[in-house]
Design a protein around this motif. Structure first.
Motif, PDB file in Angstrom:
ATOM      1  N   GLU A   1      -3.386  -6.410   2.112  1.00 44.51           N
ATOM      2  CA  GLU A   1      -3.974  -5.386   2.976  1.00 44.51           C
ATOM      3  C   GLU A   1      -4.778  -6.105   4.060  1.00 44.51           C
TER       4      GLU A   1
ATOM      5  N   GLU B   1      -6.934  -5.235   6.230  1.00 46.01           N
ATOM      6  CA  GLU B   1      -8.356  -4.900   6.328  1.00 46.01           C
ATOM      7  C   GLU B   1      -9.175  -5.631   5.263  1.00 46.01           C
TER       8      GLU B   1
ATOM      9  N   ALA C   1      -1.861  -5.466  11.093  1.00 47.11           N
ATOM     10  CA  ALA C   1      -1.849  -4.410  10.071  1.00 47.11           C
ATOM     11  C   ALA C   1      -0.578  -3.575  10.168  1.00 47.11           C
TER      12      ALA C   1
ATOM     13  N   ARG D   1       2.280  -3.578   7.179  1.00 46.93           N
ATOM     14  CA  ARG D   1       2.664  -2.350   6.481  1.00 46.93           C
ATOM     15  C   ARG D   1       4.162  -2.082   6.615  1.00 46.93           C
TER      16      ARG D   1
ATOM     17  N   ARG E   1       6.132  -4.667   4.476  1.00 42.94           N
ATOM     18  CA  ARG E   1       5.983  -4.376   3.042  1.00 42.94           C
ATOM     19  C   ARG E   1       6.832  -3.181   2.650  1.00 42.94           C
TER      20      ARG E   1
ATOM     21  N   SER F   1       3.189  -8.585  -0.783  1.00 40.80           N
ATOM     22  CA  SER F   1       2.393  -9.272   0.232  1.00 40.80           C
ATOM     23  C   SER F   1       3.309  -9.888   1.291  1.00 40.80           C
TER      24      SER F   1
END
Length: 93
Positions: free
Chosen positions: A19, A21, A59, A63, A66, A73
């Motif tokens: 992730e 963030e 990001a 995403r 993934r 990851s």
């Protein structure tokens, strides 16, 4: 592949992200190295993305990869090749 084509490719940085963030420290280091590499390759400051813009882009790419690859990851690699700087993403092993 780059070697076969006679291109010089140099790995500047690498990190694994689940992730974005939650990986702020790693991504801040990668952004710093990205900025340094861009400057070494003659990119003007006005064309270098801010950290916030960089993070949003990473990001989004993370995403998407993934979701498409079904991986947990993503490995991000900062590459310098032929006076250009790229960030390449691939499913982490």
């Amino acid at each position: 592949e780059a070697d076969r084509l006679g291109l010089k490719e140099r790995l500047v940085a690498r990190c694994r992200v689940v992730e974005p963030e939650a990986a702020q420290a790693d991504l801040q280091r990668m952004h710093s190295r990205f900025v340094d590499a861009q400057r070494r390759n003659g990119v003007g400051t006005a064309k270098i993305p801010s950290y916030d813009s960089f993070l949003r882009s990473i990001a989004s790419q993370t995403r998407k990869l993934r979701r498409e690859a079904g991986c947990d990851s993503v490995e991000l690699r900062l590459i310098e090749r032929d006076n250009a700087v790229q960030i390449k993403a691939r499913p982490a092993r």
